[in-house]
Design a protein around this motif. Sequence first.
Motif, PDB file in Angstrom:
ATOM      1  N   THR A   2       0.830  -1.190   0.000  1.00  0.00           N
ATOM      2  CA  THR A   2       0.000   0.000   0.000  1.00  0.00           C
ATOM      3  C   THR A   2       0.871   1.249   0.000  1.00  0.00           C
ATOM      4  OG1 THR A   2      -1.493  -1.261   1.415  1.00  0.00           O
ATOM      5  CG2 THR A   2      -1.957   1.071   1.161  1.00  0.00           C
ATOM      6  N   THR A  38      -1.108  -4.679   2.686  1.00  0.00           N
ATOM      7  CA  THR A  38      -2.536  -4.941   2.842  1.00  0.00           C
ATOM      8  C   THR A  38      -2.911  -6.277   2.214  1.00  0.00           C
ATOM      9  OG1 THR A  38      -3.060  -2.577   2.772  1.00  0.00           O
ATOM     10  CG2 THR A  38      -4.866  -4.092   2.339  1.00  0.00           C
ATOM     11  N   TRP A  62      -6.473  -7.735   0.988  1.00  0.00           N
ATOM     12  CA  TRP A  62      -7.826  -7.262   0.692  1.00  0.00           C
ATOM     13  C   TRP A  62      -8.634  -8.431   0.163  1.00  0.00           C
ATOM     14  CZ3 TRP A  62      -9.592  -3.915  -3.960  1.00  0.00           C
ATOM     15  CH2 TRP A  62     -10.725  -3.164  -3.619  1.00  0.00           C
ATOM     16  N   ALA A  95     -15.992  -5.497   0.967  1.00  0.00           N
ATOM     17  CA  ALA A  95     -14.622  -6.006   1.017  1.00  0.00           C
ATOM     18  C   ALA A  95     -14.051  -5.707   2.393  1.00  0.00           C
ATOM     19  CB  ALA A  95     -13.755  -5.374  -0.061  1.00  0.00           C
ATOM     20  N   ALA A 127     -10.271  -5.734   4.839  1.00  0.00           N
ATOM     21  CA  ALA A 127      -8.820  -5.623   4.682  1.00  0.00           C
ATOM     22  C   ALA A 127      -8.134  -5.772   6.031  1.00  0.00           C
ATOM     23  CB  ALA A 127      -8.446  -4.284   4.054  1.00  0.00           C
ATOM     24  N   TYR A 185      -3.888  -5.540   7.747  1.00  0.00           N
ATOM     25  CA  TYR A 185      -2.664  -4.808   7.432  1.00  0.00           C
ATOM     26  C   TYR A 185      -1.473  -5.350   8.226  1.00  0.00           C
ATOM     27  CZ  TYR A 185      -6.383  -1.644   5.984  1.00  0.00           C
ATOM     28  OH  TYR A 185      -7.511  -1.122   5.412  1.00  0.00           O
TER      29      TYR A 185
END
Length: 552
Positions: free
Chosen positions: A172, A179, A181, A191, A193, A195
């Motif tokens: 990202t 990330t 996703w 969606a 996500a 991290y």
Amino acid sequence: GLQEVDGDYYVGRLSHIPTWYFDGTVGYIAVYNRELSDQEWGSVYSAIRDEMATRAVVVPSTFVPPNEVLPITDGLVAAYDFQPGPSQSILYDLSGNKHHGTISGGTTWVEEGLQFDGVSGSVNLGDLGSLGEGYTILAAVKLNADTDQTIINRVGSTTPSTDSGGFDLWKTTGANAWTLWQFDGVGPGYAKATYDEARINEWQVLCARCDGSALSLGHNGRSASLTKSPASVATIKEHTGDYYIGRYAHLPIRYVNGTIAYIAVYNRALSASDVETVYNAIYDTITPRGIEITSHNLIDPMVVIAFDDGYTSDYTNAYRLGAPRNIPTTSYINTGGVGHTGRLTWDQIREMRAAGYGIECHTHDHINLAESTEEVIRSDLQAVNAAFVGAGLATPEHIAYPGGAIDDDAINIVSDYRATGRYVWTGPEVVGWWQQDVSWYRLRTQTLHAQSPEDVATIKAQIDSAIEHKYVLFLYTHKILETPGSGECHVDYFEEILDYIATKRDAGLIDPVTIDGLYRAMQGIRTHPATGPMTLHGEATRATYNKTVDYV
């Protein structure tokens, strides 16, 4: 089929016309009248490679037999070691499933793996099949820029909607941010996500994982981030079509600018221990190519129990209950309050320190370090040092920031006096690898303010998490009392937590240490309490891997 012609075969020119002469050297040619399997290819290739080696010709290694690729093959869909094979334009799948990829655009074979130019280089893997029941992907990468770059994905849209499906593992835009996703078809976002943070311009082995209900993203042997929480997903909504490495699957954008050395894809969620096992195998495969991974070897779990301000209960309850269980704690004291009502005395401090308990710095007057001038900070820390020396003790090496208040300027000053700094309630740095380049002045802590069975259950879960995921857990509170106030711990619940830690320690699962014990262990020496005058006991830790340590 092949339309044949009679006559002689030639090497080095056209057979029917004396033209197209080869300009180079031929070392070996083998001809079969049938198609070889991938395993047969591997055997023949290895034999030719060995023969050429006797002539001092180095041929790249490739085609590892599938059952020797990775130690865990259950659910293995594809494994790519990013080493050139017979065709330079094919990324060979070593899993035995024949998911070979087609290399295109700006790519270059280098010693470490396949280098992507960030403009047009990518690999089309074709259809690897469904990952709808869960997946685990490990990818060894080194990127050159903090820009949007897709490592591996199969998505059909960049606009989340009820019809969108697929997943994307990508770098990202933002400092060292990564990330995972996943479309799940559940509004309003459609969606989810998760991290992680890992430095670019350094090699990292990412781990993207989905078990059907949660997404996690970790690196270098971890199935989940040490600093970011997993994300819940209601379902895994898939997309059909080809998987891509190095760019979006549906659009020619987000090209990788860097090098990839290994990718393994599983169609199930591996356990934390399985992820570590596969990571270690990948590590052993890629490091002979000159690849260095800074954070390596997951740490043996430890727990640091700390108390701030230097209240009397550090001695009357924490020390009283911890000593019989052989669980050391660390007291960060305000030296300006020593001997005052409700605070530790120097006699108590000396007794605790002689017993192996940590006595460290919480400033002299509990100052706000982020709002104080350099002159005030230096004067305060010098007063702390003078107080310790006046009490016949060595100066402290570690500090907890009063109120958790700190900034970069204050850290630069504090670092002249202390070796580590600990936050309150939060902090960005978690110690999780023996070879970690630790940000010692940004240590994260969790609260030990246990005042209910629910609080105790939460803390026990944190201890279990440290054991499962192998990291150092910091727990802190202020007082241990029968009638605790805000930010304090009930003595009965504290005792229950100590018993829980002792049980886990006796099972060899976690080691309770002081902050100084942790710091020394990370330097390579795990110290133990002295058993007599001039007798110091210690042992090497795995932080000594591949380096030397001076021990005085």
